[in-house]
Motif scaffolding. Structure first.
Motif, PDB file in Angstrom:
ATOM      1  N   LEU A  22     -43.295  13.439  73.439  1.00 42.66           N
ATOM      2  CA  LEU A  22     -44.763  12.780  73.202  1.00 42.66           C
ATOM      3  C   LEU A  22     -44.589  11.379  73.139  1.00 42.66           C
ATOM      4  O   LEU A  22     -45.420  10.366  73.580  1.00 42.66           O
ATOM      5  N   ARG A  25     -44.530  10.039  76.649  1.00 36.59           N
ATOM      6  CA  ARG A  25     -45.882   9.709  77.168  1.00 36.59           C
ATOM      7  C   ARG A  25     -46.885   8.926  76.691  1.00 36.59           C
ATOM      8  O   ARG A  25     -47.552   8.061  77.152  1.00 36.59           O
ATOM      9  N   LEU A  26     -46.491   8.565  75.178  1.00 35.40           N
ATOM     10  CA  LEU A  26     -47.538   7.453  74.615  1.00 35.40           C
ATOM     11  C   LEU A  26     -47.116   6.090  74.872  1.00 35.40           C
ATOM     12  O   LEU A  26     -48.152   5.414  75.151  1.00 35.40           O
ATOM     13  N   PHE A 169     -50.122  15.317  73.346  1.00 36.87           N
ATOM     14  CA  PHE A 169     -50.538  14.065  73.822  1.00 36.87           C
ATOM     15  C   PHE A 169     -52.069  13.829  74.266  1.00 36.87           C
ATOM     16  O   PHE A 169     -52.797  12.840  74.069  1.00 36.87           O
ATOM     17  N   ARG A 173     -54.793  11.222  72.964  1.00 32.63           N
ATOM     18  CA  ARG A 173     -55.598  10.574  73.635  1.00 32.63           C
ATOM     19  C   ARG A 173     -57.159  10.694  73.148  1.00 32.63           C
ATOM     20  O   ARG A 173     -57.787   9.768  73.332  1.00 32.63           O
TER      21      ARG A 173
END
Length: 400
Positions: A22, A25-26, A169, A173
Motif C-alpha cells: 500500500l 502504491r501511494l 489504495f 484515491r
C-alpha cells in the motif's frame, strides 16, 4: 503542486507486511506518505523498512522531536489518514478516543478523512464489542472498510482478512479525490449488480453478452469510498473483489434475480448495472450438441427471462427505496431510454450507447442519467468512476 500528505498508520497484526505494498502504491502515485506504526507492529515490520520506503523518519512515541509537537502536527497537516491493518485493539482505542501513542494521537488531531482497514480473526470481527466500536466510528464519519473473506492466520478461513492493498489504495484515491467531504452514504446499504449473465445451452456453450462488469465495479468502489455498506452481485466478470464490498456470485439471470431480491430486502438503494439476458434456451442439452455432416443445426427455441429491474422497482422493500437501472442502446438512445424508464418504473435510468467498440470492456463511459418525473444529467466521456460518482450524487440527493 504540493504532494497530497497521507499518514499511513500500521497496527500490530500479521497483515502489517501488506501495508508495504500500500505504501509503495501511494508513494509511486505521487503522495507524500508518513508512516506511523504502533510499537507492537514493529514486531512484524521494522522501523527501518518504513523509513526507507517512505523517505521519512519513523517513530511510535510522542516524546521524539518534542519541539515539533508531532502528536499534533502530523494529524493537523494530513490530507488523509489510513490505518492498515487496523486491529481490534486499534478500533477500540480509536472509538474510545484513547491517545497513548503517536498513532492514536494522530487520529484525534486529524481533521481530514480517515480510512480504517480492519484485519483480525473472524470471531474478533464478529464480537459485539468490535461491531459497536465500528458503528461508533462510522457515526463519526470514519470510513471503516469491511474486511475481506479468505485465509487468515494458520489454517483458519473466514471474514477478517485485510483487503487487497491495491483495493485499499483505490478507496484512498477516491476519498482523496472527493476532498474533505463527509461520506454521504454512511449507514446506507446499497445493492449493485454487475457483469453479464450467461444462459447455458449445453455443458460447453452459452448465450451471453459483452458486458465486462467494470461500470458496476466502479459503482461499488465509489460507494465504499462514500461510506456505504455494499453488496455486489457479480455475474461472470473475472474482476478482483472490490475492497469493502460483500460479493455474491451469480451465473444465470435466474440466479442473479434470486440474489438481487434477497439482498434488496433491506437495501436503501438497488442499482441494476448488470447486463441481464432477456432470453434463455427453452431446453438445456445435457450433452454437448454435436455437429453432424450434411445436417443443419436444429433451431434454438428461446423463452423470456424475468425482468429483474421492473420486478425490483414494482415490489420495493419500502416506499423510499431508490432503484436505479441501466439501459444499453444502439439507436434512438434517449427515446428508447425514456420509454424504458417509464416502463420499468425505476427512479433513475442510466442510458448509454453501446456497440462492439463502445462501452463494453472499456475503462471509459458516456451516458445520460434520466430521472423519473423529468430531468436529464449528461455525463461526458470519461472514466467510469466519474459516471459512478454522478449516479451516487443523484442518489444521495434523493436519500437526503
Amino acid at each position: 503542486m504540493e504532494k497530497p500528505k497521507v499518514v499511513l498508520g500500521v497496527s500490530g497484526g500479521i497483515a502489517a507486511y501488506k501495508a508495504c505494498e500500500l505504501l509503495r502504491r501511494l508513494t509511486e502515485s505521487g503522495h507524500d506518505v508518513r508512516v506511523v506504526p504502533t510499537e507492537s507492529s514493529l514486531h512484524f515490520v521494522g522501523a527501518a523498512t518504513w523509513s526507507a520506503l517512505s523517505g521519512h523518519p519513523v517513530s511510535t512515541e510522542v516524546w521524539n522531536d518534542v519541539h515539533e509537537v508531532p502528536h499534533v502536527r502530523i494529524g493537523q497537516h494530513a490530507d488523509l489518514v489510513v490505518v492498515a491493518p487496523a486491529t481490534a485493539d486499534m478500533l477500540a482505542r480509536a472509538a474510545h478516543g484513547l491517545a497513548d501513542d503517536l498513532l492514536t494521537n494522530t487520529l484525534l488531531t486529524a481533521r481530514c478523512p480517515v480510512v480504517l482497514a480492519p484485519a483480525m480473526h473472524t470471531e474478533m470481527w464478529e464480537h459485539p464489542a468490535t461491531q459497536e466500536n465500528v458503528a461508533t466510528l462510522r457515526r463519526r464519519g470514519v470510513l471503516v472498510i469491511e474486511p475481506a473473506v479468505g485465509r487468515l492466520t494458520g489454517v483458519d478461513t473466514g471474514k477478517g482478512r485485510l483487503p487487497d492493498p491495491g483495493e485499499i489504495f483505490e478507496v484512498c484515491r477516491r476519498v482523496l479525490a472527493r476532498g474533505p467531504v463527509a461520506p454521504d452514504l454512511v449507514g446506507r446499504h446499497v445493492v449493485i449488480s454487475a457483469g453479464g449473465t450467461r444462459e447455458p445451452l449445453d455443458p460447453v456453450r452459452y448465450l451471453g453478452n459483452r458486458s465486462s462488469g467494470k461500470q458496476g465495479y466502479a459503482l461499488a468502489r465509489t460507494a465504499v469510498a462514500r461510506g456505504a455498506r455494499v453488496t455486489l452481485i457479480e455475474a461472470n466478470t473475472g474482476l478482483p473483489d472490490p475492497s469493502g464490498a460483500d460479493v455474491v456470485r451469480a451465473g444465470t439471470a435466474m440466479q442473479l434475480r434470486e440474489a438481487v431480491l434477497k439482498a434488496a430486502s433491506d437495501a436503501d438503494v438497488v442499482v441494476m448495472a448488470a447486463a441481464v439476458a432477456d432470453f434463455r434456451p427453452a431446453e438445456y442439452a445435457t450433452g454437448k450438441i454435436k455437429k453432424k455432416d450434411g445436417q443443419e443445426p436444429a433451431p434454438i427455441t428461446l423463452v423470456r427471462n424475468p425482468d429483474i429491474l421492473a420486478e425490483v422497482a414494482g415490489r420495493r422493500a419500502r416506499p423510499e427505496q431508490i432503484v436505479v437501472g441501466f439501459a444499453a442502446e444502439t439507436d434512438d438512445v434517449l427515446a428508447n431510454g425514456r420509454e424504458k424508464l417509464r416502463r420499468k418504473g425505476c427512479d433513475l435510468l442510466v442510458v448509454n450507447e453501446v456497440g462492439e467498440r463502445r462501452t463494453f470492456g472499456s475503462e471509459e463511459n458516456e451516458a445520460v442519467v434520466l430521472a423519473a418525473g423529468g430531468g436529464e444529467t449528461p455525463v461526458p466521456f470519461g472514466p467510469k468512476e466519474a459516471l459512478a460518482d454522478t449516479v451516487w450524487d443523484l442518489v444521495s440527493a434523493r436519500l437526503g
